[in-house]
Design a protein around this motif. Sequence first.
Motif, PDB file in Angstrom:
ATOM      1  N   SER A 183       0.830  -1.210   0.000  1.00 12.39           N
ATOM      2  CA  SER A 183       0.000   0.000   0.000  1.00 12.39           C
ATOM      3  C   SER A 183       0.859   1.253   0.000  1.00 12.39           C
ATOM      4  O   SER A 183       0.464   2.273  -0.556  1.00 12.39           O
ATOM      5  CB  SER A 183      -0.933  -0.007   1.211  1.00 12.39           C
ATOM      6  N   ILE A 184       2.042   1.166   0.599  1.00 11.18           N
ATOM      7  CA  ILE A 184       2.858   2.375   0.624  1.00 11.18           C
ATOM      8  C   ILE A 184       3.430   2.676  -0.756  1.00 11.18           C
ATOM      9  O   ILE A 184       3.673   3.821  -1.115  1.00 11.18           O
ATOM     10  CB  ILE A 184       3.967   2.274   1.678  1.00 11.18           C
ATOM     11  N   PHE A 185       3.622   1.611  -1.530  1.00 10.32           N
ATOM     12  CA  PHE A 185       4.043   1.856  -2.906  1.00 10.32           C
ATOM     13  C   PHE A 185       2.903   2.466  -3.702  1.00 10.32           C
ATOM     14  O   PHE A 185       3.104   3.284  -4.597  1.00 10.32           O
ATOM     15  CB  PHE A 185       4.513   0.559  -3.573  1.00 10.32           C
ATOM     16  N   ALA A 186       1.684   2.055  -3.364  1.00 16.42           N
ATOM     17  CA  ALA A 186       0.535   2.576  -4.091  1.00 16.42           C
ATOM     18  C   ALA A 186       0.270   4.033  -3.733  1.00 16.42           C
ATOM     19  O   ALA A 186      -0.119   4.824  -4.597  1.00 16.42           O
ATOM     20  CB  ALA A 186      -0.701   1.721  -3.782  1.00 16.42           C
ATOM     21  N   ALA A 187       0.502   4.383  -2.469  1.00 20.28           N
ATOM     22  CA  ALA A 187       0.269   5.773  -2.060  1.00 20.28           C
ATOM     23  C   ALA A 187       1.494   6.264  -1.319  1.00 20.28           C
ATOM     24  O   ALA A 187       1.497   6.341  -0.094  1.00 20.28           O
ATOM     25  CB  ALA A 187      -0.973   5.857  -1.175  1.00 20.28           C
ATOM     26  N   PRO A 188       2.551   6.582  -2.036  1.00 23.34           N
ATOM     27  CA  PRO A 188       3.809   6.909  -1.370  1.00 23.34           C
ATOM     28  C   PRO A 188       3.736   8.246  -0.658  1.00 23.34           C
ATOM     29  O   PRO A 188       2.954   9.124  -1.040  1.00 23.34           O
ATOM     30  CB  PRO A 188       4.818   6.941  -2.527  1.00 23.34           C
ATOM     31  N   PRO A 189       4.533   8.392   0.369  1.00 29.13           N
ATOM     32  CA  PRO A 189       4.533   9.639   1.127  1.00 29.13           C
ATOM     33  C   PRO A 189       5.316  10.718   0.383  1.00 29.13           C
ATOM     34  O   PRO A 189       6.110  10.427  -0.515  1.00 29.13           O
ATOM     35  CB  PRO A 189       5.246   9.252   2.416  1.00 29.13           C
ATOM     36  N   LEU A 239      10.295  12.149   8.105  1.00 30.57           N
ATOM     37  CA  LEU A 239       8.973  11.890   7.529  1.00 30.57           C
ATOM     38  C   LEU A 239       7.926  12.690   8.276  1.00 30.57           C
ATOM     39  O   LEU A 239       8.092  13.021   9.450  1.00 30.57           O
ATOM     40  CB  LEU A 239       8.674  10.384   7.598  1.00 30.57           C
ATOM     41  N   PRO A 240       6.839  12.987   7.575  1.00 34.27           N
ATOM     42  CA  PRO A 240       5.805  13.827   8.185  1.00 34.27           C
ATOM     43  C   PRO A 240       5.161  13.140   9.381  1.00 34.27           C
ATOM     44  O   PRO A 240       5.159  11.908   9.491  1.00 34.27           O
ATOM     45  CB  PRO A 240       4.787  14.027   7.050  1.00 34.27           C
ATOM     46  N   GLU A 241       4.651  13.957  10.246  1.00 33.57           N
ATOM     47  CA  GLU A 241       3.939  13.487  11.428  1.00 33.57           C
ATOM     48  C   GLU A 241       2.827  12.518  11.008  1.00 33.57           C
ATOM     49  O   GLU A 241       2.155  12.761  10.009  1.00 33.57           O
ATOM     50  CB  GLU A 241       3.323  14.692  12.140  1.00 33.57           C
ATOM     51  N   GLY A 242       2.680  11.440  11.742  1.00 35.06           N
ATOM     52  CA  GLY A 242       1.583  10.526  11.438  1.00 35.06           C
ATOM     53  C   GLY A 242       1.932   9.434  10.457  1.00 35.06           C
ATOM     54  O   GLY A 242       1.106   8.574  10.179  1.00 35.06           O
ATOM     55  N   PRO A 298       5.306   4.259  11.498  1.00 38.60           N
ATOM     56  CA  PRO A 298       6.723   3.925  11.719  1.00 38.60           C
ATOM     57  C   PRO A 298       7.049   2.487  11.312  1.00 38.60           C
ATOM     58  O   PRO A 298       8.215   2.170  11.085  1.00 38.60           O
ATOM     59  CB  PRO A 298       6.905   4.140  13.223  1.00 38.60           C
ATOM     60  N   ASP A 299       6.034   1.609  11.230  1.00 41.78           N
ATOM     61  CA  ASP A 299       6.291   0.239  10.800  1.00 41.78           C
ATOM     62  C   ASP A 299       6.826   0.191   9.377  1.00 41.78           C
ATOM     63  O   ASP A 299       7.353  -0.836   8.951  1.00 41.78           O
ATOM     64  CB  ASP A 299       5.006  -0.597  10.890  1.00 41.78           C
ATOM     65  N   LEU A 300       6.632   1.291   8.631  1.00 40.32           N
ATOM     66  CA  LEU A 300       7.029   1.249   7.224  1.00 40.32           C
ATOM     67  C   LEU A 300       8.206   2.163   6.904  1.00 40.32           C
ATOM     68  O   LEU A 300       8.523   2.396   5.743  1.00 40.32           O
ATOM     69  CB  LEU A 300       5.834   1.627   6.336  1.00 40.32           C
ATOM     70  N   PHE A 301       8.900   2.645   7.942  1.00 47.93           N
ATOM     71  CA  PHE A 301      10.024   3.544   7.696  1.00 47.93           C
ATOM     72  C   PHE A 301      11.058   2.939   6.751  1.00 47.93           C
ATOM     73  O   PHE A 301      11.669   3.625   5.947  1.00 47.93           O
ATOM     74  CB  PHE A 301      10.716   3.912   9.018  1.00 47.93           C
TER      75      PHE A 301
END
Lengths: 908, 90
Positions: free
Chosen positions: A146-152, A308-311, A314-317
């Motif tokens: 999901s983080i690849f789908a919606a990257p920060p 990284l932005p607040e929120g 952290p499991d995906l750092f």
Amino acid sequence: MVSLNQLIAVCLLYVVGLFAVAFAAERAAVKGRGDWLLRSPLVYTLSLSIYCTGWTFYGAVGYAARSGLEYVTIYLGPSLVLIGWWWLLRRLVRIGRSHRVTSVADLISSRYGKSNLLAILVTVMAVIGVTPYIALQLQSVTLSLSIFAAPPNLAGGTADPINTAQAAFWVAVGLGLFTVLFGTRNLNVNERHHGVVIAIAVEAIVKLLALIAVGVFVVWGLAGGLTEAMAQIDRSDIGVWQVDGGRWAALTLLAAAALICLPRMFQVLVVENDDERHLQIASWAFPLYLMMMSLFVVPIAVVGLNLLPEGSNPDLFVLSLPLSQGQNNLAMLAFLGGFSSATSMVIVATLALSTMVSNHIVMPIWLAFGQGTVQQSGDVRHVVILSRRLSILFIIALGYSYYRASGGSGALAAIGTISFGGVAQFLPVLLGGVFWRGATRTGAVFGLCIGFALWIFTMLLPSFGPGAALSAQTFEHGLFGLSWLRPEALFGVSGLDPTVHAVVWSLSLNTLAFILGSLVSFPTPMERLQGAQFVNIFDHSSPARGWTASEAGTEDLMIMAQRILGPNEAQAFFRAQARLQEKAEGLPEPTPRFVQALERELAASVGAATAHAMVAQLVGGASVSVRDLLAVADESAQMLEYSSQLEIKSRELSDTAEKLRGANDKLTQLSHQKDSFLSQISHELRTPMTSIRSFSEILRDAQALSPEEKTRYASIIHSETIRLTRLLDDLLGLSVLENGAVTLNREHGSLRDVLDLAVTTGKAANTGAIQIIRDLHSEDVMLETDFDRLAQVFINLITNAQKYCVADVPELRINVVRHDDHVAIDFIDNGAGIDPASRALIFEKFSRVPGQGGEGAGLGLAICREIITRLQGDIVYLPDVAGTGFRVTLPIGPHSDTPDNIQIAASA
Amino acid sequence: MSNRPGSPLFLARRSYRFRRLMDAVRLLPVMALAFWLVPLLWPVPDTVADPKIMTSHALRYVFGVWLGMILLALFLWRRTARKIAQEYQS
């Protein structure tokens, strides 16, 4: 930016690569090549790395970001266990090898008397305990997708968030497929899953490299070097040591327990272990791996918190940091690392669990119902394999359900801890089984049930949150409104950290119940036997137990073995066993050793309890022999027995040596006696012969002999001949007596008559005048004996007295004293007596008292003794009388022993 | 000559050394546990003024002990592995 499709393509490529590696390894193993790699300590150590799952890869950073250094306990515990390999792992591996253990449930059931109940219990608990863990892996993979789908940090956020439920589903399906394909290809667990193990080793390297790469990037690329990173750490929110001591200790313990009790860890540590020596290599190599895996966790967490932005989760750092910096390739590598961690864990865990489910639940049920009779023909293997495949799918489905039920929201570390807490409940039973012979099945069942119930109540159910599995009211006021049954404050002990609270209560009450249950119950013979073998694994690694019954037809066993091992394997096994029994052809005899070997072979496929049950069906009845029970007997008793046996043996030895020495002395003496006997006899024979020859020569050659002279010489020859004859007669008589070939002519008569005869004859010999004093009245004793022989003895004694009594007025007193069952006749003269030194020899052949004259050959007393012994009496020298005294003792009662039919040839 | 005066002493010394090394193998986890329980003694500050242990310090300590234990285990493996394997076989 990596698109989701690209990612999935890379991912698939990676999986295909893994397939290829696994396939190549299987091929190599089949062909017997590549052993150096497949059985190397490196692969063993790397396969242990499935301990580091998606939780480690992603969760540890999240854990560190939330609670600082506490995450490291999860790796310290296993490091401790590995460094202390000598204490526990060495034993487990040896037990696993010598009992062909297939899983942790198999080990526990095997230890407690091959109990099916325990096997089922442990299996169910393991499945429930590991389910959150599998859910955790699904969650970690889905999150990373999901983080690849919606990257920060990317403007717009155009990509749609993926459907996590669907993604998790497809991940689960893919994992199930891989496991089914490579985990159930061969049935024999002890042949090990080479393909899977190699694939896992590759994944272990990938995840280590990925994490280190991200770590190096973060420390040197983002933080600006080690020193700066350290400073940054100290400035951050987690810059001060804030770990709760109770959690530090409890989590270390939990992780240590999990390393041993987790079914997948047990699988790679014990079941897949090829060589005990690998364990010691792993004792430093695996801690090294763990250390490297956790080395960069804190820097990544701190830099992630800063950049990284607040929120952000952290499991995906590990993923989002490289992504936010535009490091797509690094992010891809990190993704593959996380993917590797998650997939390898799921594969091995489901494999281990499916073995347990199929061996301990499906097979016993299948055996119990209908098809259960094992004599039936047909292949059972497809049932085993099918049940394993279904179990794999079932377990993965369970993990997926948990993922959906928990909403996929919890922190990864929290889920992992719950799982650890569940399997840690095996620890008391496992340790007790390995170190304590007193541990019993009843105690194990009690301990497991109580520990597991507490775990469910204090850890698993609360993990779904208030109002889900447990009502909010239960959280507040306790179960059934009982305030001492609050899931996070049992027995009113509140204020503890929930994890510490759950671990302390469940493990301590588990241990307590286990110990108490063991103390009050009594184990079955099988339990005691297995207990002795497990606890003293290094004393008798070879199994001492055997099937006693030999009624089991080898044909029946063959049919059963074929159905489980497969026809070719079974036939090969039977042939090998027949050869061991030195049978050229045909089936082996159903000896206990053979049935034992067969059971072990089957155990490798279907587990100890099931194999035992199957063999028991055919062999029937008790499988514990008296000899086995002896093995169970108390150690100290054995030692005592052994040492006392040694003592007895050594005493026997020294006795025997003593006897041998005595016999040797006697033989030497006899040899001397024989020599002196021969020289004596030749001397005795020679003397008369010489005079006979001389006088006969004179008679022949001398011309002028007067008739007087002729008569004198002839009479000398005659007397010498008589002497010679007497000597020969004596010798002959003695030899007959000594050989026991004498015949006694028993008669009923009076002692006085014999003495009369002896005295008359003795006086007639006229060798010297002696006064004989008798008490005729006392001589009225009736005897049943051989009177001729007796007279011979008496005459001998009387003539001896006549010859050797040196008194001025020689006198011989004959006293007769009658006792209850015997009569003693003393012959005492008033002579000088016999010199003490000579007394021991007077009854020996040719012994003549020195300094005495006389022409006797020295056979008289020897003959007397032989005769009296034959008559069951006794003749002794009387040492305490004035003069020379002999006592003859004779029994009075009628007796009969030797046959009376051969006439004796001797004369006095 | 087979009975050189020094050789029995040498053998005894070697097996003595092996036994002491095995003692070390057994003791190593106890030592590691003791070292890793030291953090229980560290203060956990409630206020800013309280004494505190910095995370970088804690990191160095925990990982230092870790590395030390790994090196010791490696050393013990090098020194004892062959003899242990021999004992397994006998």
